[in-house]
Write a protein that holds these residues in place. Structure first.
Motif, PDB file in Angstrom:
ATOM      1  N   VAL A   1       0.824  -1.082   0.097  1.00 13.31           N
ATOM      2  CA  VAL A   1      -0.217   0.151  -0.110  1.00 13.31           C
ATOM      3  C   VAL A   1       0.855   1.189   0.090  1.00 13.31           C
ATOM      4  N   LEU A   2       1.852   1.049   0.903  1.00 16.25           N
ATOM      5  CA  LEU A   2       2.929   2.524   0.794  1.00 16.25           C
ATOM      6  C   LEU A   2       3.370   2.627  -0.422  1.00 16.25           C
ATOM      7  N   GLN A   3       3.811   1.573  -1.190  1.00 17.36           N
ATOM      8  CA  GLN A   3       4.440   1.800  -2.296  1.00 17.36           C
ATOM      9  C   GLN A   3       3.512   2.473  -3.605  1.00 17.36           C
ATOM     10  N   ALA A   4       2.413   1.856  -3.696  1.00 15.14           N
ATOM     11  CA  ALA A   4       1.524   2.512  -4.392  1.00 15.14           C
ATOM     12  C   ALA A   4       1.091   3.639  -4.387  1.00 15.14           C
ATOM     13  N   LEU A   5       0.797   4.133  -2.832  1.00  7.92           N
ATOM     14  CA  LEU A   5       0.112   5.416  -2.584  1.00  7.92           C
ATOM     15  C   LEU A   5       1.108   6.572  -2.005  1.00  7.92           C
TER      16      LEU A   5
ATOM     17  N   ALA B   1      -7.574  -7.693   0.046  1.00  3.11           N
ATOM     18  CA  ALA B   1      -8.573  -7.233   0.854  1.00  3.11           C
ATOM     19  C   ALA B   1      -8.567  -5.565   1.139  1.00  3.11           C
ATOM     20  N   VAL B   2      -7.407  -5.114   1.293  1.00  2.14           N
ATOM     21  CA  VAL B   2      -7.306  -3.720   1.659  1.00  2.14           C
ATOM     22  C   VAL B   2      -7.499  -2.804   0.443  1.00  2.14           C
ATOM     23  N   ARG B   3      -7.284  -3.559  -0.812  1.00  2.00           N
ATOM     24  CA  ARG B   3      -7.491  -2.779  -2.107  1.00  2.00           C
ATOM     25  C   ARG B   3      -8.893  -2.494  -2.018  1.00  2.00           C
ATOM     26  N   GLN B   4      -9.972  -3.643  -1.682  1.00  2.00           N
ATOM     27  CA  GLN B   4     -11.314  -3.347  -1.779  1.00  2.00           C
ATOM     28  C   GLN B   4     -11.748  -2.474  -0.394  1.00  2.00           C
ATOM     29  N   LEU B   5     -11.101  -2.520   0.599  1.00  2.00           N
ATOM     30  CA  LEU B   5     -11.671  -1.602   1.610  1.00  2.00           C
ATOM     31  C   LEU B   5     -11.306  -0.226   1.585  1.00  2.00           C
TER      32      LEU B   5
ATOM     33  N   SER C   1     -13.354   7.322  -2.398  1.00  2.00           N
ATOM     34  CA  SER C   1     -13.215   8.734  -2.093  1.00  2.00           C
ATOM     35  C   SER C   1     -11.610   9.120  -1.567  1.00  2.00           C
ATOM     36  N   LEU C   2     -10.902   8.113  -1.361  1.00  2.00           N
ATOM     37  CA  LEU C   2      -9.350   8.396  -0.895  1.00  2.00           C
ATOM     38  C   LEU C   2      -8.546   8.261  -2.201  1.00  2.00           C
ATOM     39  N   VAL C   3      -8.751   7.262  -2.856  1.00  2.00           N
ATOM     40  CA  VAL C   3      -7.777   7.350  -3.901  1.00  2.00           C
ATOM     41  C   VAL C   3      -8.476   6.876  -5.204  1.00  2.00           C
ATOM     42  N   ILE C   4      -7.878   7.080  -6.431  1.00  2.00           N
ATOM     43  CA  ILE C   4      -8.595   7.002  -7.676  1.00  2.00           C
ATOM     44  C   ILE C   4      -8.354   5.354  -8.097  1.00  2.00           C
ATOM     45  N   GLU C   5      -9.157   5.003  -9.214  1.00  2.00           N
ATOM     46  CA  GLU C   5      -8.915   3.462  -9.388  1.00  2.00           C
ATOM     47  C   GLU C   5      -7.682   2.979  -9.949  1.00  2.00           C
ATOM     48  N   ALA C   6      -6.901   4.033 -10.517  1.00  2.00           N
ATOM     49  CA  ALA C   6      -5.488   3.560 -11.049  1.00  2.00           C
ATOM     50  C   ALA C   6      -4.631   3.336  -9.823  1.00  2.00           C
TER      51      ALA C   6
ATOM     52  N   ARG D   1      -5.660   2.440  -7.080  1.00  2.00           N
ATOM     53  CA  ARG D   1      -6.033   1.170  -6.152  1.00  2.00           C
ATOM     54  C   ARG D   1      -5.645  -0.068  -6.885  1.00  2.00           C
ATOM     55  N   ALA D   2      -5.647  -0.015  -8.296  1.00  2.00           N
ATOM     56  CA  ALA D   2      -4.953  -1.189  -9.001  1.00  2.00           C
ATOM     57  C   ALA D   2      -3.553  -1.277  -8.980  1.00  2.00           C
ATOM     58  N   ALA D   3      -2.970  -0.213  -8.541  1.00  2.00           N
ATOM     59  CA  ALA D   3      -1.402  -0.333  -8.323  1.00  2.00           C
ATOM     60  C   ALA D   3      -1.109  -0.979  -7.049  1.00  2.00           C
ATOM     61  N   ILE D   4      -2.063  -1.284  -6.302  1.00  2.00           N
ATOM     62  CA  ILE D   4      -1.636  -1.732  -4.808  1.00  2.00           C
ATOM     63  C   ILE D   4      -1.790  -3.511  -4.941  1.00  2.00           C
ATOM     64  N   ALA D   5      -0.594  -3.836  -5.116  1.00  2.00           N
ATOM     65  CA  ALA D   5      -0.294  -5.206  -5.724  1.00  2.00           C
ATOM     66  C   ALA D   5       1.165  -5.752  -5.303  1.00  2.00           C
ATOM     67  N   LEU D   6       1.312  -7.107  -5.221  1.00  2.00           N
ATOM     68  CA  LEU D   6       2.763  -7.726  -5.170  1.00  2.00           C
ATOM     69  C   LEU D   6       3.340  -7.585  -6.287  1.00  2.00           C
ATOM     70  N   ASP D   7       4.677  -7.079  -6.248  1.00  2.00           N
ATOM     71  CA  ASP D   7       5.730  -7.072  -7.038  1.00  2.00           C
ATOM     72  C   ASP D   7       6.776  -7.382  -6.673  1.00  2.00           C
TER      73      ASP D   7
END
Length: 808
Positions: free
Chosen positions: A38-42, A341-345, A349-354, A356-362
């Protein structure tokens, strides 16, 4: 490799121990990995723009936007920007008859160029598009291109109906383009339109309504650009003291502006995850130490036949590292589930969809998980390995046939581990209770807005058809009257903005005060509403009569003020009849107060109410500047569930104007929940981390107490032989457990009190030093851990003295 093969065999021989240790590490590693993704994406990598470090946000001090003349002067005088533009969010209507409302950006040509992402098709907006009278054009998002135009590659040059008029599509942005705005997080923009500088806009230097974004020239540092813009701001303040005094300009990194709130919200979560990981490490350390007690004979024999103590330490560290590797593997699986789960939670109103989609394991997230598992294994395994290799060979072999009583060092370390786990769990429980209480306080202080009987929806009557004031007045009056007669509707009204979601403001002169640009005046929120708004929203009148608000019988505009403004501006007198003017050399309006209503919060559910005045709009005779020109909100109070009338309202809007569409359809309860979404997410995650920490701490004290009872089996057998009763055996175990728990709960309360200083700025409406909150955390942990002691206590009662003393 020999150490690794032997460690594997040892762990396979004890599947219960292995599963418990692996799960203990996996919970901490999985939580840490999820948070890092989450930290990396946001926060760490939130921008898809080329050379994103060069992009900056330009504004006035205090977060105020720029005026159009300010932008023009900054663009001409600055020496730091290669591209510079201003923008504002807007609502537009796409199509006809069954129109769709889109979130859009009106911007000058420099905005998209400053962001640097080239269109996938066509071109950017250019300076010719910004000129008044230019043909209407638009650049659309990749998602809108696919959804509304079927991904037609020949879309460039075609026209679409936007706000009731044909508009040429001149470009399509790439699929990975995101428009990140510091002031409007969570909004997915789907179109970019030119921002025409109308002649009257160019003269309104005091009208701050534009957000600035720029790209720095190569080799120009942020500090140099900030100094450059500050100097220009000082020149403008000297040149235009009536409008620019107390409005210094500044430059901030776009990264800093966008990630500031998210980064601050991640701090308590990061602390909770670190504590959870420590509890997991302590749990595994206790399990390894207890297991080492049972293997003392093995260690002594290995040392006696020639093994070195460093080799024994390496062997035990290998076992710990293997546990860490297994914990890492399971932790990554848990992180994959947790990330989803966090991506869905995370609220929209806090993040744009792109994002949200960037929250992933890489790759970077997996590298972080591996490093975390390695460090956790070392922390958990170092002391048990050193302790196991520390014992005396002679003493251990001499006592090999008896039940071991355990060394003082090992017992002390086990006791300290349990106490540390309890202390950390108390801190987490304290934080969970505090954040939950803070979240509940948000709803308690906004109770009047927490209702599902009030429906809100945004409507944007734009285009040539609604340029005239009379046309907009006619539209709103017609729509409101249509909605009022719908089944189940008690009241319908118009407002220029909703509570909790910001708005517009100006500083004012009270009664006979004279304009002086050097004197700061009260800043007042202003909201346009139609008659019936206060009843529709459920706000009570405190002074005055509602009929006075709708009667225009003189040059002054009647306004209603809130309690806060009445208290601050007229603390010792009745505010009715007093005058208010905009603080400028040539104030266009003069208001007179006809009523006082209850407060609502304007800039979020957790901010204090600000002074606010309400003026009447959607009435014949409304000044043009007082009527919402681009979009406004319909507020409908119903006798039952408000959502049930949404379809009926859409039908009435289509009958009124088929080119318009509803958007942001929500109940006021949903608006309030959206305003508290960031705190709800933090409280929910901390509660989850606390539950996992309590589970680990309970497993830890269960295993440790079981180990201690196993070591004292001979002693317990002797006590039973000489007449000890069951209650005395229970008392023995209870005293042992109570001493450990008290040794952890008391420091835990002290640590919680120390953490309260850091948490004070992160909680709302709750006192971090409230004794009830501090003791509640300790009570919760104490109750859970005492319950974990029941199993070992019952095992102590079942000790068979014959079996316990047989070795003697």
């Amino acid at each position: 490799m020999n150490h690794l093969r032997f460690a594997s065999r040892q762990l396979l021989k004890s599947p219960g121990f292995t599963a418990t240790a692996v799960l203990s590490l996996a919970l901490g590693i999985g939580a840490a990995t999820t948070l890092f993704s989450v930290l990396q994406a946001l926060v760490l990598d939130p921008f898809p723009y080329p050379r994103s470090g060069e992009i900056v946000y330009v504004r006035s001090n205090g977060g105020q936007p720029l005026s159009f003349p300010d932008f023009r002067d900054l663009r001409e005088r600055n020496r730091s920007f290669v591209d510079f533009g201003v923008y504002r969010p807007a609502r537009i209507n796409l199509g006809a008859q069954e129109a769709e409302s889109l979130a859009a950006i009106q911007c000058t040509a420099g905005v998209l160029r400053a962001l640097g992402s080239r269109p996938a098709l066509g071109r950017w907006l250019d300076e010719a598009d910004d000129q008044p009278g230019a043909a209407p054009v638009a650049v659309i998002s990749h998602g809108l291109w696919l959804r509304a135009f079927g991904g037609d590659a020949s879309i460039v040059g075609r026209t679409a109906r936007l706000d009731g008029r044909p508009t040429e599509i001149v470009g399509v942005m790439p699929a990975d383009f995101e428009f990140s705005s510091p002031s409007y997080a969570g909004q997915d923009y789907q179109a970019w339109l030119p921002l025409h500088g109308e002649p009257n806009d160019l003269e309104q230097r005091g009208n701050h309504w534009l957000l600035g974004v720029a790209r720095l020239k190569p080799d120009v540092p942020l500090a140099t650009a900030d100094a450059d813009v500050k100097a220009i701001g000082a020149q403008l303040a000297a040149q235009f003291p009536d409008t620019n005094t107390h409005k210094p300009m500044l430059v901030r990194s776009l990264r800093q502006e966008i990630t500031r709130d998210t980064a601050s919200g991640m701090k308590p979560l990061g602390g909770a995850v670190a504590l959870l990981l420590l509890v997991g490490c302590a749990n595994v350390a206790g399990l390894l130490l207890a297991r080492g007690t049972r293997r003392q004979g093995e260690f002594a024999i290995r040392l006696a036949i020639g093994a070195s103590r460093p080799a024994l330490v390496r062997q035990l560290l290998t076992e710990a590292l293997l546990l860490g590797l297994l914990g890492c593997a399971v932790g990554v699986l848990l992180a994959a589930w947790g990330t989803d789960a966090v991506r869905q939670l995370i609220p929209s109103s806090l993040v744009i969809e792109a994002r949200r989609a960037a929250i992933a394991l890489d790759g970077r997230v997996l590298a972080f998980a591996t490093a975390t598992g390695f460090v956790a294994a070392l922390i958990a395994g170092a002391v048990p390995a050193l302790t196991a290799a520390h014992g005396s060979v002679a003493v251990t072999l001499n006592d090999a046939g008896r039940t071991q009583t355990g060394s003082r060092l090992r017992r002390r370390f086990l006791r300290n581990l349990v106490m540390a786990q309890a202390a950390v769990a108390v801190v987490l429980a304290y934080a969970a209770i505090l954040f939950t209480a803070s979240y509940l306080k948000v709803f308690e202080t906004n109770r009047a807005l927490d209702t599902d009987r009030v429906l809100t929806a945004e409507v944007a009557p734009q285009g040539e058809r609604y340029r005239a004031v009379a046309a907009r007045v006619r539209f709103w009056n017609t729509l409101i009257e249509r909605v009022r007669v719908l089944p189940g509707v008690e009241q319908a009204a118009l407002t220029s903005k909703l509570p909790l979601e910001g708005g517009s403001n100006f500083d004012v002169l009270i009664d006979e005060q004279k304009f002086d640009p050097k004197v700061r005046r009260p800043l007042v929120e202003n909201t346009g509403v139609s008659p019936g708004y206060f009843r529709a929203m459920g706000l009570g009148w405190l002074r005055g009569q509602p009929a006075d608000f709708t009667r225009w019988d003189g040059p002054d505009i009647p306004v209603v003020i809130n309690q806060t403004m009445a208290r601050q501006c007229w603390p010792d007198t009745d505010p009715l009849g007093h005058r208010i003017r905009i603080n400028s050399a040539r104030s266009p309006f003069q208001f007179h107060v006809v009523g006082v209503v209850e407060d609502v919060r304007q800039w979020g559910a957790e901010t204090s109410p600000r002074p606010e005045l309400y003026y009447a709009c959607s009435l014949a005779g409304t000044p043009e500047e007082a009527l919402p020109e681009e979009s406004a909100y319909l507020v409908v109070r119903t006798s039952g569930e408000a959502r049930a009338v949404a379809a009926l309202i859409r039908h009435e809007l289509a009958l009124t104007d088929g080119d318009l569409a509803l958007s942001n359809v929500r109940t006021m309860g949903e608006v309030l929940h959206q305003a508290g979404s960031r705190r709800r997410l933090s409280a929910g995650l901390i509660n989850a981390f606390t539950a996992m920490a309590l589970l680990l701490a309970a497993v830890g004290i269960y295993g440790t107490l079981s180990c201690v009872i196993a070591e004292r089996t001979r002693e317990i057998g002797v006590r039973i032989v000489i007449g000890a009763q069951p209650r005395q055996i229970l008392g023995l175990v209870g005293r042992q457990a109570s001493a450990w728990l008290l040794g952890g709960l008391v420091p835990g309360i002290a640590l919680s009190a120390a953490c309260s200083l850091a948490l004070r700025s992160l909680v709302y409406g709750a006192d971090p030093l409230d004794p009830l909150v501090l003791l509640s955390g300790a009570g919760l942990v104490g109750g859970v851990l005492l319950a974990a002691c029941i199993g070992p206590a019952r095992r102590a009662l079942r000790v068979n003295p014959v079996e316990a003393l047989r070795a003697e």
